[in-house]
Design a protein around this motif. Structure first.
Motif, PDB file in Angstrom:
ATOM      1  N   ILE A 127     -79.753  20.250  17.696  1.00 49.10           N
ATOM      2  CA  ILE A 127     -78.659  20.035  16.400  1.00 49.10           C
ATOM      3  C   ILE A 127     -77.870  21.067  16.615  1.00 49.10           C
ATOM      4  N   LEU A 128     -76.648  20.889  16.591  1.00 46.29           N
ATOM      5  CA  LEU A 128     -75.703  22.000  16.482  1.00 46.29           C
ATOM      6  C   LEU A 128     -75.552  22.618  15.127  1.00 46.29           C
ATOM      7  N   ASP A 129     -75.207  23.978  15.163  1.00 46.22           N
ATOM      8  CA  ASP A 129     -75.181  24.811  13.690  1.00 46.22           C
ATOM      9  C   ASP A 129     -73.907  24.221  13.147  1.00 46.22           C
ATOM     10  N   ARG A 130     -73.567  24.447  11.855  1.00 45.18           N
ATOM     11  CA  ARG A 130     -72.449  24.257  11.033  1.00 45.18           C
ATOM     12  C   ARG A 130     -71.609  25.649  11.177  1.00 45.18           C
ATOM     13  N   GLU A 131     -70.845  25.700  12.163  1.00 40.74           N
ATOM     14  CA  GLU A 131     -70.150  26.483  12.439  1.00 40.74           C
ATOM     15  C   GLU A 131     -68.913  26.163  13.112  1.00 40.74           C
ATOM     16  N   PHE A 132     -67.600  26.719  12.528  1.00 41.87           N
ATOM     17  CA  PHE A 132     -66.465  26.268  12.987  1.00 41.87           C
ATOM     18  C   PHE A 132     -65.556  27.473  13.198  1.00 41.87           C
ATOM     19  N   TYR A 133     -64.500  27.273  14.022  1.00 44.77           N
ATOM     20  CA  TYR A 133     -63.424  28.414  13.943  1.00 44.77           C
ATOM     21  C   TYR A 133     -62.333  27.799  13.249  1.00 44.77           C
ATOM     22  N   ILE A 134     -61.969  28.889  12.239  1.00 45.96           N
ATOM     23  CA  ILE A 134     -61.012  28.600  11.282  1.00 45.96           C
ATOM     24  C   ILE A 134     -60.047  29.916  11.569  1.00 45.96           C
ATOM     25  N   PRO A 135     -58.854  29.746  12.195  1.00 47.88           N
ATOM     26  CA  PRO A 135     -57.973  30.820  12.424  1.00 47.88           C
ATOM     27  C   PRO A 135     -57.451  31.768  11.219  1.00 47.88           C
ATOM     28  N   ALA A 136     -57.420  32.998  11.529  1.00 51.71           N
ATOM     29  CA  ALA A 136     -56.940  33.879  10.422  1.00 51.71           C
ATOM     30  C   ALA A 136     -55.560  33.511  10.188  1.00 51.71           C
ATOM     31  N   PRO A 137     -55.068  33.880   8.922  1.00 50.90           N
ATOM     32  CA  PRO A 137     -53.749  33.539   8.605  1.00 50.90           C
ATOM     33  C   PRO A 137     -52.695  33.986   9.458  1.00 50.90           C
ATOM     34  N   ASP A 138     -52.946  35.134  10.198  1.00 51.67           N
ATOM     35  CA  ASP A 138     -51.857  35.738  11.268  1.00 51.67           C
ATOM     36  C   ASP A 138     -51.857  34.792  12.445  1.00 51.67           C
ATOM     37  N   GLN A 139     -52.861  33.724  12.590  1.00 49.00           N
ATOM     38  CA  GLN A 139     -52.846  33.053  13.914  1.00 49.00           C
ATOM     39  C   GLN A 139     -52.400  31.659  13.418  1.00 49.00           C
ATOM     40  N   LEU A 140     -52.144  31.307  12.489  1.00 48.71           N
ATOM     41  CA  LEU A 140     -51.528  29.946  11.899  1.00 48.71           C
ATOM     42  C   LEU A 140     -50.037  29.985  12.282  1.00 48.71           C
ATOM     43  N   ALA A 141     -49.692  29.296  13.276  1.00 50.86           N
ATOM     44  CA  ALA A 141     -48.434  29.564  13.747  1.00 50.86           C
ATOM     45  C   ALA A 141     -47.790  28.063  14.174  1.00 50.86           C
ATOM     46  N   ALA A 142     -46.354  27.884  13.901  1.00 49.20           N
ATOM     47  CA  ALA A 142     -45.713  26.609  14.217  1.00 49.20           C
ATOM     48  C   ALA A 142     -45.639  26.584  15.737  1.00 49.20           C
ATOM     49  N   GLN A 143     -45.337  25.397  16.217  1.00 50.78           N
ATOM     50  CA  GLN A 143     -44.968  25.194  17.712  1.00 50.78           C
ATOM     51  C   GLN A 143     -43.750  25.860  18.072  1.00 50.78           C
ATOM     52  N   SER A 144     -43.707  26.651  19.265  1.00 50.65           N
ATOM     53  CA  SER A 144     -42.707  27.189  19.943  1.00 50.65           C
ATOM     54  C   SER A 144     -41.590  26.382  20.138  1.00 50.65           C
ATOM     55  N   THR A 145     -40.435  26.774  19.809  1.00 51.70           N
ATOM     56  CA  THR A 145     -39.267  25.949  20.036  1.00 51.70           C
ATOM     57  C   THR A 145     -38.601  26.314  21.335  1.00 51.70           C
ATOM     58  N   VAL A 146     -39.339  27.185  22.120  1.00 54.32           N
ATOM     59  CA  VAL A 146     -38.789  27.421  23.556  1.00 54.32           C
ATOM     60  C   VAL A 146     -39.903  27.201  24.569  1.00 54.32           C
ATOM     61  N   ASN A 147     -41.239  27.046  24.087  1.00 55.06           N
ATOM     62  CA  ASN A 147     -42.231  26.949  25.070  1.00 55.06           C
ATOM     63  C   ASN A 147     -43.121  25.891  24.631  1.00 55.06           C
ATOM     64  N   ASN A 148     -43.065  24.793  25.457  1.00 54.22           N
ATOM     65  CA  ASN A 148     -44.095  23.619  24.769  1.00 54.22           C
ATOM     66  C   ASN A 148     -45.475  23.830  24.929  1.00 54.22           C
ATOM     67  N   GLN A 149     -46.035  24.869  25.398  1.00 53.65           N
ATOM     68  CA  GLN A 149     -47.479  25.206  25.519  1.00 53.65           C
ATOM     69  C   GLN A 149     -47.590  26.461  24.480  1.00 53.65           C
ATOM     70  N   GLY A 150     -46.696  26.940  23.521  1.00 50.20           N
ATOM     71  CA  GLY A 150     -46.898  28.144  22.986  1.00 50.20           C
ATOM     72  C   GLY A 150     -46.661  28.100  21.406  1.00 50.20           C
ATOM     73  N   ARG A 151     -46.943  29.203  20.867  1.00 54.40           N
ATOM     74  CA  ARG A 151     -46.573  29.245  19.644  1.00 54.40           C
ATOM     75  C   ARG A 151     -45.320  29.844  18.957  1.00 54.40           C
ATOM     76  N   GLY A 152     -44.880  29.602  17.759  1.00 52.16           N
ATOM     77  CA  GLY A 152     -43.683  30.198  17.160  1.00 52.16           C
ATOM     78  C   GLY A 152     -44.028  31.101  15.984  1.00 52.16           C
ATOM     79  N   ALA A 153     -43.226  30.784  15.268  1.00 48.06           N
ATOM     80  CA  ALA A 153     -43.130  31.800  13.824  1.00 48.06           C
ATOM     81  C   ALA A 153     -44.673  31.415  13.141  1.00 48.06           C
ATOM     82  N   VAL A 154     -45.153  32.553  12.511  1.00 53.72           N
ATOM     83  CA  VAL A 154     -46.417  32.280  11.733  1.00 53.72           C
ATOM     84  C   VAL A 154     -46.088  31.529  10.426  1.00 53.72           C
ATOM     85  N   LEU A 155     -46.855  30.651  10.130  1.00 51.56           N
ATOM     86  CA  LEU A 155     -46.761  29.741   8.979  1.00 51.56           C
ATOM     87  C   LEU A 155     -46.850  30.644   7.516  1.00 51.56           C
TER      88      LEU A 155
END
Length: 301
Positions: A127-155
């Motif tokens: 049985i798996l443990d109750r553990e999930f990855y929740i990004p730190a606030p500085d890793q919550l980023a929008a989709q990049s406008t120039v790179n289809n597989q990258g991040r853009g500005a931080v939310l």
């Protein structure tokens, strides 16, 4: 806590009973052996075992290439020669086995490197443990406008709070459902192999991952690069720190020729020669596509 009490006890017991050995030992790696290095919010990497050191690379190379390397007067020079000329087999003489705890979506990206031996924690048996990855606030980023597989500005502000709440809520609800479906405590429920299918991709899994140094360098070149996704890059950086202590001469050559170096095409080399001769070269006269020319300009600075 990334490590369970049982895992901590196992590590303490292993480190408390060192054994004498006749095999090659890397003092730098011995300091890392069994110790867990925390990564992300619940993850870690720890070295379980290793084989070889810088001397093993040199030893193998001199068997393989013999007289062809006699002009190289020292181990560092030979290792740099091997790295510079893309000789791979001597680096395959060194191996490392890691215990890694990581989010499932990172594991699915990682497993694309098909040159390792992997044994993953089985949610069919446990049985798996109750553990999930929740990004730190500085890793919550929008989709990049120039790179289809990258991040853009931080939310920011309310949008960041809204997304963070969704991530936490969905992960908690999914795990509540997982637990409620399991066959346990007198409830018929579902088998573990079926109950797991609703779990989100940010659930943590664990595996043993064993690979040789040549293929590990390839992994690090791609995943420790600044363009790699943050969540796998931090694992690669933690591994790289261990490798640097394990095989310092090989790692220095790797940093120089692979991480810090570039490969130029025949067209690019021709352009460099023409520039050195005073010719003004443009994208139109270079023979390169716009994308190639743009990357070439970045290399030239």
């Amino acid at each position: 806590m990334p490590l369970s009490p049982d895992q901590i006890a196992e590590i303490d017991a292993a480190r408390a009973t060192p054994r004498q050995t006749l095999r090659a030992v890397s003092e730098g790696m011995e300091a890392h052996l069994y110790r867990a290095q925390e990564v992300l919010d619940h993850g870690f990497i720890r070295v379980i075992d290793y084989m070889g050191d810088d001397a093993a690379i040199v030893q193998a190379a001199r068997v393989s290439y013999g007289a062809g390397t006699k002009h190289v007067s020292n181990d560092e020079g030979l290792i740099r020669y091997l790295m510079r000329h893309w000789h791979s087999t001597p680096f395959e003489m060194c191996e490392i086995k890691l215990h890694v705890k990581l989010p499932v979506f990172v594991a699915r990206q990682w497993i694309r490197h098909r040159t390792a031996n992997v044994n993953e924690y089985s949610a069919r048996y446990s049985i798996l443990d109750r553990e999930f990855y929740i990004p730190a606030p500085d890793q919550l980023a929008a989709q990049s406008t120039v790179n289809n597989q990258g991040r853009g500005a931080v939310l920011q502000g309310e949008e960041a709070a809204r997304v963070l709440e969704i991530l936490k809520r969905d992960a908690g609800q999914a795990f509540d459902s997982y637990e409620s479906m399991l066959s346990q405590e007198g409830q018929q429920g579902l088998a573990r192999e079926l109950a797991r299918m609703n779990l989100p991709m940010n659930t943590y899994t664990q595996w043993y991952w064993k690979t040789d140094l040549h293929n590990l360098f390839h992994f690090l070149r791609l995943r420790a690069d600044a363009h790699a996704q943050y969540e796998i890059r931090v694992y690669a950086e933690a591994i790289a720190a261990c490798v640097k202590d394990w095989v310092p001469l090989a790692f220095a050559a790797f940093e120089d020729y692979r991480m810090g170096g570039v490969t130029l095409s025949a067209k690019a080399i021709d352009c460099v020669k023409r520039m050195l001769n005073g010719e003004k070269v443009t994208q139109e006269t270079s023979g390169m596509s716009k994308g190639e020319w743009r990357e070439f300009q970045v290399v030239l600075g």
